[in-house]
Design a protein around this motif. Sequence first.
Motif, PDB file in Angstrom:
ATOM      1  N   GLN A  52       0.829  -1.203   0.000  1.00 16.92           N
ATOM      2  CA  GLN A  52       0.000   0.000   0.000  1.00 16.92           C
ATOM      3  C   GLN A  52       0.866   1.256   0.000  1.00 16.92           C
ATOM      4  O   GLN A  52       0.592   2.192  -0.756  1.00 16.92           O
ATOM      5  CB  GLN A  52      -0.938   0.024   1.203  1.00 16.92           C
ATOM      6  CG  GLN A  52      -1.816   1.275   1.215  1.00 16.92           C
ATOM      7  CD  GLN A  52      -2.781   1.313   2.374  1.00 16.92           C
ATOM      8  OE1 GLN A  52      -3.205   0.274   2.866  1.00 16.92           O
ATOM      9  NE2 GLN A  52      -3.124   2.509   2.804  1.00 16.92           N
ATOM     10  N   GLU A  56       0.802   4.167  -2.768  1.00 14.43           N
ATOM     11  CA  GLU A  56       0.518   5.542  -2.352  1.00 14.43           C
ATOM     12  C   GLU A  56       1.629   6.494  -2.783  1.00 14.43           C
ATOM     13  O   GLU A  56       1.364   7.596  -3.256  1.00 14.43           O
ATOM     14  CB  GLU A  56       0.347   5.628  -0.833  1.00 14.43           C
ATOM     15  CG  GLU A  56      -1.009   5.204  -0.341  1.00 14.43           C
ATOM     16  CD  GLU A  56      -1.194   5.488   1.139  1.00 14.43           C
ATOM     17  OE1 GLU A  56      -1.326   6.671   1.510  1.00 14.43           O
ATOM     18  OE2 GLU A  56      -1.199   4.514   1.917  1.00 14.43           O
ATOM     19  N   ASP A  66      -7.544  12.714  -6.360  1.00 10.62           N
ATOM     20  CA  ASP A  66      -8.013  12.079  -5.122  1.00 10.62           C
ATOM     21  C   ASP A  66      -8.770  10.791  -5.425  1.00 10.62           C
ATOM     22  O   ASP A  66      -8.611   9.794  -4.718  1.00 10.62           O
ATOM     23  CB  ASP A  66      -8.902  13.037  -4.326  1.00 10.62           C
ATOM     24  CG  ASP A  66      -8.116  14.178  -3.701  1.00 10.62           C
ATOM     25  OD1 ASP A  66      -6.876  14.064  -3.602  1.00 10.62           O
ATOM     26  OD2 ASP A  66      -8.746  15.184  -3.308  1.00 10.62           O
ATOM     27  N   ILE A  67      -9.597  10.798  -6.459  1.00 14.48           N
ATOM     28  CA  ILE A  67     -10.360   9.598  -6.831  1.00 14.48           C
ATOM     29  C   ILE A  67      -9.406   8.492  -7.275  1.00 14.48           C
ATOM     30  O   ILE A  67      -9.560   7.323  -6.889  1.00 14.48           O
ATOM     31  CB  ILE A  67     -11.384   9.922  -7.941  1.00 14.48           C
ATOM     32  CG1 ILE A  67     -12.483  10.832  -7.378  1.00 14.48           C
ATOM     33  CG2 ILE A  67     -11.992   8.655  -8.523  1.00 14.48           C
ATOM     34  CD1 ILE A  67     -13.426  11.400  -8.414  1.00 14.48           C
ATOM     35  N   GLU A  68      -8.410   8.845  -8.065  1.00 12.73           N
ATOM     36  CA  GLU A  68      -7.422   7.847  -8.502  1.00 12.73           C
ATOM     37  C   GLU A  68      -6.658   7.275  -7.311  1.00 12.73           C
ATOM     38  O   GLU A  68      -6.420   6.063  -7.245  1.00 12.73           O
ATOM     39  CB  GLU A  68      -6.442   8.475  -9.501  1.00 12.73           C
ATOM     40  CG  GLU A  68      -7.070   8.808 -10.841  1.00 12.73           C
ATOM     41  CD  GLU A  68      -6.181   9.656 -11.725  1.00 12.73           C
ATOM     42  OE1 GLU A  68      -6.273   9.508 -12.958  1.00 12.73           O
ATOM     43  OE2 GLU A  68      -5.395  10.482 -11.196  1.00 12.73           O
ATOM     44  N   LYS A  69      -6.301   8.134  -6.359  1.00 11.02           N
ATOM     45  CA  LYS A  69      -5.591   7.658  -5.165  1.00 11.02           C
ATOM     46  C   LYS A  69      -6.435   6.661  -4.389  1.00 11.02           C
ATOM     47  O   LYS A  69      -5.936   5.619  -3.953  1.00 11.02           O
ATOM     48  CB  LYS A  69      -5.207   8.830  -4.258  1.00 11.02           C
ATOM     49  CG  LYS A  69      -4.045   9.647  -4.760  1.00 11.02           C
ATOM     50  CD  LYS A  69      -3.752  10.790  -3.802  1.00 11.02           C
ATOM     51  CE  LYS A  69      -2.744  11.749  -4.394  1.00 11.02           C
ATOM     52  NZ  LYS A  69      -2.544  12.927  -3.545  1.00 11.02           N
ATOM     53  N   VAL A  70      -7.704   6.954  -4.196  1.00 11.76           N
ATOM     54  CA  VAL A  70      -8.597   6.052  -3.467  1.00 11.76           C
ATOM     55  C   VAL A  70      -8.681   4.698  -4.174  1.00 11.76           C
ATOM     56  O   VAL A  70      -8.580   3.645  -3.542  1.00 11.76           O
ATOM     57  CB  VAL A  70     -10.007   6.678  -3.299  1.00 11.76           C
ATOM     58  CG1 VAL A  70     -11.021   5.639  -2.825  1.00 11.76           C
ATOM     59  CG2 VAL A  70      -9.959   7.856  -2.340  1.00 11.76           C
ATOM     60  N   LYS A  71      -8.839   4.720  -5.490  1.00 12.68           N
ATOM     61  CA  LYS A  71      -8.937   3.475  -6.252  1.00 12.68           C
ATOM     62  C   LYS A  71      -7.626   2.694  -6.192  1.00 12.68           C
ATOM     63  O   LYS A  71      -7.629   1.463  -6.052  1.00 12.68           O
ATOM     64  CB  LYS A  71      -9.328   3.757  -7.696  1.00 12.68           C
ATOM     65  CG  LYS A  71     -10.769   4.217  -7.832  1.00 12.68           C
ATOM     66  CD  LYS A  71     -11.146   4.495  -9.265  1.00 12.68           C
ATOM     67  CE  LYS A  71     -12.606   4.916  -9.348  1.00 12.68           C
ATOM     68  NZ  LYS A  71     -13.034   5.160 -10.729  1.00 12.68           N
ATOM     69  N   ILE A  73      -5.343   2.843  -3.793  1.00 14.13           N
ATOM     70  CA  ILE A  73      -5.158   2.333  -2.434  1.00 14.13           C
ATOM     71  C   ILE A  73      -6.066   1.134  -2.187  1.00 14.13           C
ATOM     72  O   ILE A  73      -5.651   0.144  -1.579  1.00 14.13           O
ATOM     73  CB  ILE A  73      -5.370   3.453  -1.392  1.00 14.13           C
ATOM     74  CG1 ILE A  73      -4.209   4.455  -1.493  1.00 14.13           C
ATOM     75  CG2 ILE A  73      -5.492   2.892   0.014  1.00 14.13           C
ATOM     76  CD1 ILE A  73      -4.430   5.745  -0.738  1.00 14.13           C
ATOM     77  N   ASP A  74      -7.293   1.189  -2.690  1.00 18.40           N
ATOM     78  CA  ASP A  74      -8.188   0.030  -2.571  1.00 18.40           C
ATOM     79  C   ASP A  74      -7.576  -1.184  -3.260  1.00 18.40           C
ATOM     80  O   ASP A  74      -7.596  -2.299  -2.718  1.00 18.40           O
ATOM     81  CB  ASP A  74      -9.567   0.331  -3.179  1.00 18.40           C
ATOM     82  CG  ASP A  74     -10.400   1.260  -2.320  1.00 18.40           C
ATOM     83  OD1 ASP A  74     -10.052   1.486  -1.137  1.00 18.40           O
ATOM     84  OD2 ASP A  74     -11.417   1.782  -2.839  1.00 18.40           O
TER      85      ASP A  74
END
Length: 135
Positions: A52, A56, A66-71, A73-74
């Motif tokens: 992770q 990151e 931010d949306i790309e980071k969330v995806k 990280i998931d």
Amino acid sequence: AQLVELITKAVGPNGMVGGQYLDIDSTNNASVSGDAKFINKMEWLKTGCLIQASVEMAAIFAKASDIEKVKLIDFAKVFGRSYQIYDDLVDVVETSEEAGKATHKDEAEGKNNTLTLLIFIKRCYKWQNKEQIFY
């Protein structure tokens, strides 16, 4: 500085080092063999948190939204957990030559991992079914 903070956290006592400590401490320890929460935490710290952190750091370096980071990280969370399970399976099913490292050592050393947890659950299920036969 943000990248250094991420990798330091992932490697330190609340990361890989902590996971390795839990792994060593749980070796030949039957009290945690059926503890899914403990085993998940240990395996996450040993491997998942590093994967992770790597993802990151790449997202930050690439200036991901931010949306790309969330995806990302998931994805990293699922991949990190999957990789640890894969590594445990390699130890069981592959030869040292196939794996490129020593295998068949986890069981011999009394390691607790996802596979031993599944074996524990299976044994409990069999025991429970045998008990029900007598009632």
